[in-house]
Design a protein around this motif. Sequence first.
Motif, mmCIF file in Angstrom:
data_model
loop_
_atom_site.group_PDB
_atom_site.id
_atom_site.type_symbol
_atom_site.label_atom_id
_atom_site.label_comp_id
_atom_site.label_asym_id
_atom_site.label_seq_id
_atom_site.Cartn_x
_atom_site.Cartn_y
_atom_site.Cartn_z
ATOM 1 N N PRO A 61 33.484 27.457 47.228
ATOM 2 C CA PRO A 61 32.923 26.260 46.589
ATOM 3 C C PRO A 61 31.996 26.601 45.419
ATOM 4 N N ILE A 62 32.141 25.830 44.361
ATOM 5 C CA ILE A 62 31.288 25.947 43.171
ATOM 6 C C ILE A 62 30.756 24.553 42.857
ATOM 7 N N THR A 63 29.445 24.447 42.673
ATOM 8 C CA THR A 63 28.822 23.163 42.370
ATOM 9 C C THR A 63 28.537 23.064 40.880
ATOM 10 N N LEU A 64 28.970 21.959 40.282
ATOM 11 C CA LEU A 64 28.718 21.675 38.871
ATOM 12 C C LEU A 64 27.835 20.438 38.776
ATOM 13 N N GLY A 65 26.911 20.426 37.847
ATOM 14 C CA GLY A 65 26.036 19.278 37.690
ATOM 15 C C GLY A 65 24.960 19.227 38.766
ATOM 16 N N GLU A 66 24.137 18.195 38.703
ATOM 17 C CA GLU A 66 23.021 18.067 39.635
ATOM 18 C C GLU A 66 22.899 16.639 40.146
ATOM 19 N N HIS A 67 22.265 16.532 41.311
ATOM 20 C CA HIS A 67 21.909 15.248 41.917
ATOM 21 C C HIS A 67 23.151 14.356 42.054
ATOM 22 N N GLU A 68 23.083 13.105 41.607
ATOM 23 C CA GLU A 68 24.213 12.186 41.807
ATOM 24 C C GLU A 68 25.401 12.517 40.917
ATOM 25 N N ASN A 69 25.222 13.388 39.937
ATOM 26 C CA ASN A 69 26.324 13.814 39.072
ATOM 27 C C ASN A 69 26.981 15.106 39.544
ATOM 28 N N ALA A 70 26.553 15.629 40.675
ATOM 29 C CA ALA A 70 27.089 16.899 41.166
ATOM 30 C C ALA A 70 28.550 16.756 41.598
ATOM 31 N N VAL A 71 29.335 17.772 41.265
ATOM 32 C CA VAL A 71 30.740 17.866 41.661
ATOM 33 C C VAL A 71 30.947 19.231 42.304
ATOM 34 N N VAL A 72 31.655 19.269 43.420
ATOM 35 C CA VAL A 72 31.939 20.537 44.091
ATOM 36 C C VAL A 72 33.449 20.775 44.062
ATOM 37 N N ILE A 73 33.835 21.994 43.679
ATOM 38 C CA ILE A 73 35.250 22.387 43.626
ATOM 39 C C ILE A 73 35.436 23.643 44.463
ATOM 40 N N ALA A 74 36.508 23.665 45.259
ATOM 41 C CA ALA A 74 36.897 24.863 46.018
ATOM 42 C C ALA A 74 38.410 24.910 46.061
ATOM 43 N N GLU A 75 38.980 26.096 46.240
ATOM 44 C CA GLU A 75 40.439 26.227 46.198
ATOM 45 C C GLU A 75 40.971 27.102 47.320
ATOM 46 N N ILE A 76 42.099 26.654 47.850
ATOM 47 C CA ILE A 76 42.814 27.375 48.904
ATOM 48 C C ILE A 76 44.213 27.709 48.387
ATOM 49 N N GLN A 77 44.650 28.919 48.646
ATOM 50 C CA GLN A 77 46.001 29.321 48.257
ATOM 51 C C GLN A 77 47.032 28.564 49.074
ATOM 52 N N VAL A 78 48.020 27.986 48.385
ATOM 53 C CA VAL A 78 49.147 27.351 49.068
ATOM 54 C C VAL A 78 50.356 28.270 48.992
ATOM 55 N N PHE A 79 50.740 28.596 47.763
ATOM 56 C CA PHE A 79 51.827 29.545 47.549
ATOM 57 C C PHE A 79 51.206 30.861 47.059
ATOM 58 N N ASP A 80 51.998 31.723 46.445
ATOM 59 C CA ASP A 80 51.484 33.008 45.996
ATOM 60 C C ASP A 80 50.335 32.831 45.003
ATOM 61 N N ASP A 81 50.493 31.894 44.055
ATOM 62 C CA ASP A 81 49.456 31.706 43.039
ATOM 63 C C ASP A 81 49.260 30.245 42.663
ATOM 64 N N SER A 82 49.690 29.330 43.497
ATOM 65 C CA SER A 82 49.394 27.906 43.338
ATOM 66 C C SER A 82 48.425 27.507 44.441
ATOM 67 N N VAL A 83 47.557 26.544 44.132
ATOM 68 C CA VAL A 83 46.460 26.265 45.049
ATOM 69 C C VAL A 83 46.350 24.778 45.386
ATOM 70 N N LEU A 84 45.714 24.544 46.526
ATOM 71 C CA LEU A 84 45.250 23.217 46.908
ATOM 72 C C LEU A 84 43.767 23.188 46.556
ATOM 73 N N ARG A 85 43.386 22.285 45.672
ATOM 74 C CA ARG A 85 42.006 22.224 45.175
ATOM 75 C C ARG A 85 41.270 21.085 45.877
ATOM 76 N N PHE A 86 40.166 21.402 46.506
ATOM 77 C CA PHE A 86 39.293 20.388 47.093
ATOM 78 C C PHE A 86 38.240 20.003 46.054
ATOM 79 N N ILE A 87 37.989 18.717 45.925
ATOM 80 C CA ILE A 87 36.966 18.259 44.998
ATOM 81 C C ILE A 87 36.209 17.103 45.632
#
Length: 451
Positions: A175-201
Amino acid sequence: MMKEHELVNGGETAGKQDPSPVIELNPPACKHFNPTNPMSDLFSVRRFHHVEFWCSDATNTSRRFSWALGMPIVAKSDLSTGNTTHASYLLRSGELLFLFTAPYSANMQGRIYGEPRSRFATVNTASIPTFSHTACRAFTAAHGLGIRSVAIEVQDAKLAYSISISNGARSSSPPITLGEHENAVVIAEIQVFDDSVLRFISYAKPRTHIEIASDFLPGFEPIETTSSFHGQDYGIRRLDHAFGNVPELASAVDYIKSFTGFHKFAEFKAKDIGTIESGLNTMALACNNEAVILGFCEPVYGTRRRSQIQTYLEHNEGPGFQHLALESEDIFWTLREMKNRSGFGGFEFHPAPPPTYYRNLKKRIGDALSDDQLKACEELGILADRNGDGTLLQIFTKPVGDRPTIFIEIIQRIGCMNEKNNQKPGCGGFGEGNISELFKSIEEYEKTFKE
């Protein structure tokens, strides 16, 4: 510029040249679908968020998709915004968000444009925190134009990532957090295939897709649609499902189920949907609210010709996402707009099935479509199928890149409305009655390849 319009009782719409008649249904029995929803998610999932394509030229690729699909470019992150790492352009139509990303020269990485490298050697100008020059270049070398990530909005991306890893998921990015307070966005990624991902946001303050488009991520700047490439709307509204191809179905499905808890939504065997020459086995998984549907297909071997799934795996150099199903509010309107642009930089479609398909269609789907709609289906090459209390209209583009890999499906689901006037997910099925027609069309297309 075409105005945003609303359907009125399924008939006349403002801003459309070809209104479609009202559709009434008398449903048959449902097949191939899981009748129960075990509500088994391991974390809270809301909906599809966006799809990111990796390519070697984001400017031209995004403009082609914008023109072909009627999706204005609504936000950007590039040299003009101070991003010297990658160029990214965001397209939107309804709830559908497409992101196109390409790398700038590695010589520019970590620099502020116009300043000496020595002064800013450690600056990170990337607006997508999980972007990697090395990974992007390797991805496009292996796959050409391809889908790097399917992003889903979750309640808590950090929690979704932690639960996924503890249940055997392969990490692509913590997980990586961008922005602060109510504007914060968190992104994390899980491998699905060899190099394609499922991105959580996830967002500290949940947003609508319109708000997301105007404030996608820190570092992106909004673009007024009137100053975008064209600003038109062809009626596409959301991502219905995303399907990928794998060498072996069971292990791929077990992997996704193990860390998401998604349940089996539908399953089709080769005997249900194959042709004499080739076939596939497929299974679709869904989250609790069934707003996110992910499908996986495996080739069937031992047929007269190699399966078109095998063709994909060979040209893609491994597994990956093969097609995205985009739901239209009026497929007849959408298809007329898209076909008007097919020969002028838009997407081409597979040939329509023979006239016998449409002569038998009324017998196969009953009174689900009016005579005018049956005529429009034949005119535009649209396929129709029924399952349960719904009807599915669908059509497939030819591959949208150089390789016979990724393509787009345009669909409209009709019926299956509950007392709150909400449509049941997967209404009308996935066109299992039409897949053999698709296979025949793809097989004819592949016969044009010189061995």
